[in-house]
Design an enzyme around this catalytic site. Structure first.
Site, PDB file in Angstrom:
ATOM      1  N   TYR A   1     -11.017   8.372 -13.765  1.00 35.95           N
ATOM      2  CA  TYR A   1     -10.497   7.780 -12.528  1.00 35.95           C
ATOM      3  C   TYR A   1     -11.580   7.717 -11.453  1.00 35.95           C
ATOM      4  CZ  TYR A   1      -8.031   7.321  -8.108  1.00 35.95           C
ATOM      5  OH  TYR A   1      -7.636   6.889  -6.874  1.00 35.95           O
TER       6      TYR A   1
ATOM      7  N   GLU B   1      -9.936   1.086  -6.273  1.00 35.02           N
ATOM      8  CA  GLU B   1      -9.482   2.066  -7.246  1.00 35.02           C
ATOM      9  C   GLU B   1      -9.682   1.543  -8.656  1.00 35.02           C
ATOM     10  OE1 GLU B   1      -5.686   4.840  -7.032  1.00 35.02           O
ATOM     11  OE2 GLU B   1      -5.185   2.803  -7.583  1.00 35.02           O
TER      12      GLU B   1
END
Ligand code: GDP
Ligand code: MN
Length: 436
Positions: free
Chosen positions: A156, A244
């Protein structure tokens, strides 16, 4: 429509929260967007994954090969092309402005052209329900068809503004492919953070630190540093409010890719980026909110029966509270702004009235910059032009209030005026209950 129910869950919890968390509710990110537009501004601008990937690719962020498709024929053509160019498989990805598509059945891998076409048929046009769309889901109108990657690890990456620190923060975690809020809540230590000094920018040393924290192989470290720096550059140069990558993947042959990509933009800076502004997809937004944004009205649709027209976010919040207190439920949040024009008021009326749930309208105005007489003129004109059938209750205070009341009285229309905010709220709740 689709945005609504996410909001409603918040709405039921507390009205105060709605306004306070308005930006968060609006962002519908895998991660809460901490940098929405400022007080009273519209929502941060969102784009699709395929658009985010196109932007990131320009900054040198590696993304899988693929193309967007709007029809089954286009999708089949993209899949055919990818297979012809040697892809071992393709992934068919629903393009909606919400995360959690994988779990909802909006992301499917195919090993053959036939399978790919089957997935296309199933996903395109479906009402995709994810934890961010609410139960009614969102209609899939576009697909991204990409070459599959031989995933080794799912990680991530995220860049957001840390408001408390007043700095951007670059986050990385080995817990990729999951909901990051859950990771943050249960195992905050699993998220590595590098605060970025605005005067210095994101240093290569910080990128290296994060790359090591992710446990990347020595052969991947330099690639990762370049990747992270490109991501940061994209964030800064596009005036993003959130970037993101979830998942950020490593492959079996040691390559790195952004397998998913989300970018939100700071709409206060959109005037500097016409090419980004052009990426807006209004099909993803609530139609009434799109309409409201044309007239610079801050409108959010809710599920109650009492429409509110208020000037100022604080008063709008108090109005929703007092409606609840009086036993009713608001149909919307609407801030017409301090300097509303008659035209804006008419448009605001149109928008309120196009909500079929509305049984009564509560106009609660404190006349400061917006003089009460001007508001009253606007309300009377709108009520006449639009042939308003539902009861209207007003509470007016402030500059030129006497003239305002006179205009309403002389209009011949049936307005009720509450002497106080409380009385007006009680009147409107009673009026809403009296209408079938
Ligand atoms: P989201 O669910 O909306 O966040 O959509 P993502 O783009 O993150 O996709 C969800 C999941 O699908 C990812 O976490 C991966 O596990 C999987 N996925 C996406 N693309 C590929 C791919 O190219 N190959 C494989 N094997 N899995 C993929
Ligand atoms: Mn994702």
């Amino acid at each position: 429509m689709k945005v609504q129910s996410t909001r409603l869950r918040f709405a039921r919890a507390s009205w105060r929260k709605i306004v306070f968390f308005l930006p968060l509710i609006r962002s519908r990110s895998d991660l809460i967007d901490p940098n929405p537009s400022g007080h009273g501004g519209p929502s941060p601008m969102k784009i699709h994954e395929y658009q985010a990937k196109e932007i990131l690719a320009k900054y040198g962020v590696p993304v899988p090969k693929g193309e967007v498709a709007n029809t089954p024929e286009e999708a089949a053509a993209v899949a055919r092309k990818l297979f012809a160019e040697g892809a071992g498989g393709v992934v068919v990805k629903a393009q909606i402005h919400a995360g959690g598509r994988g779990k909802g059945g909006g992301v499917k891998v195919a090993k053959t052209r036939e399978d790919a076409e089957l997935h296309v048929k199933n996903i395109l046009g479906m009402q995709l329900v994810t934890h961010q769309t609410g139960p009614q889901g969102q209609k899939v109108q576009r697909l991204l068809i990409e070459e599959t990657a031989a995933i080794d690890r799912e990680l991530y990456l995220g860049i957001v503004l840390d408001r408390a620190a007043g700095k951007l923060v670059f986050m990385a975690s080995q817990a990729g492919g999951m909901e990051i809020e859950e990771v943050a809540a249960k195992t905050p230590e699993a998220i590595f953070k590098e605060m970025i000094d605005p005067a210095v920018g994101f240093g290569a040393w910080q990128a290296r630190k994060l790359a090591f924290a992710l446990g990347l192989k020595p052969t991947q470290i330099n690639q990762a540093v370049g990747f992270f720096q490109s991501l940061y550059k994209a964030f800064i140069e596009t005036d993003a409010s959130l970037v993101e990558i979830n998942p950020f993947i490593t492959t079996k042959d040691d390559k790195l890719y952004a397998l998913d990509a989300k970018i939100n933009f700071d709409d206060n800076a959109l005037f500097r980026h016409p090419e980004i502004k052009a990426l807006r997809d209004v099909a993803e937004e609530d139609p009434l909110e799109v309409e409201a944004s044309k007239y610079a009205l801050n409108y959010i649709k809710l599920d109650g029966s009492i429409a509110c027209m208020v000037n100022g976010a604080g008063l709008a919040m108090a109005t929703m509270d007092i409606i609840q207190y009086a036993g009713g439920s608001p149909a919307n949040f609407l801030d017409v702004g301090g300097g509303a024009t008659q035209e804006q008021i008419e448009h605001a009326f149109e928008i309120l009235l196009s909500d079929a749930n509305v049984k009564a309208i509560f106009i609660n105005i404190f006349g400061g910059i917006l003089r009460v007489d001007r508001l009253a003129t606007g309300v009377v004109a709108a009520a006449k032009n639009l042939n308003v059938k539902v009861p209207i209750v007003l509470r007016l205070e402030g500059t030129n209030v006497e003239e305002g009341r006179k205009i309403l009285k002389e209009s011949g229309l049936n307005f009720q005026v509450g002497a106080t905010m409380k009385e007006a709220a009680e009147l409107v709740v009673a009026a809403a209950k009296g209408v079938k």
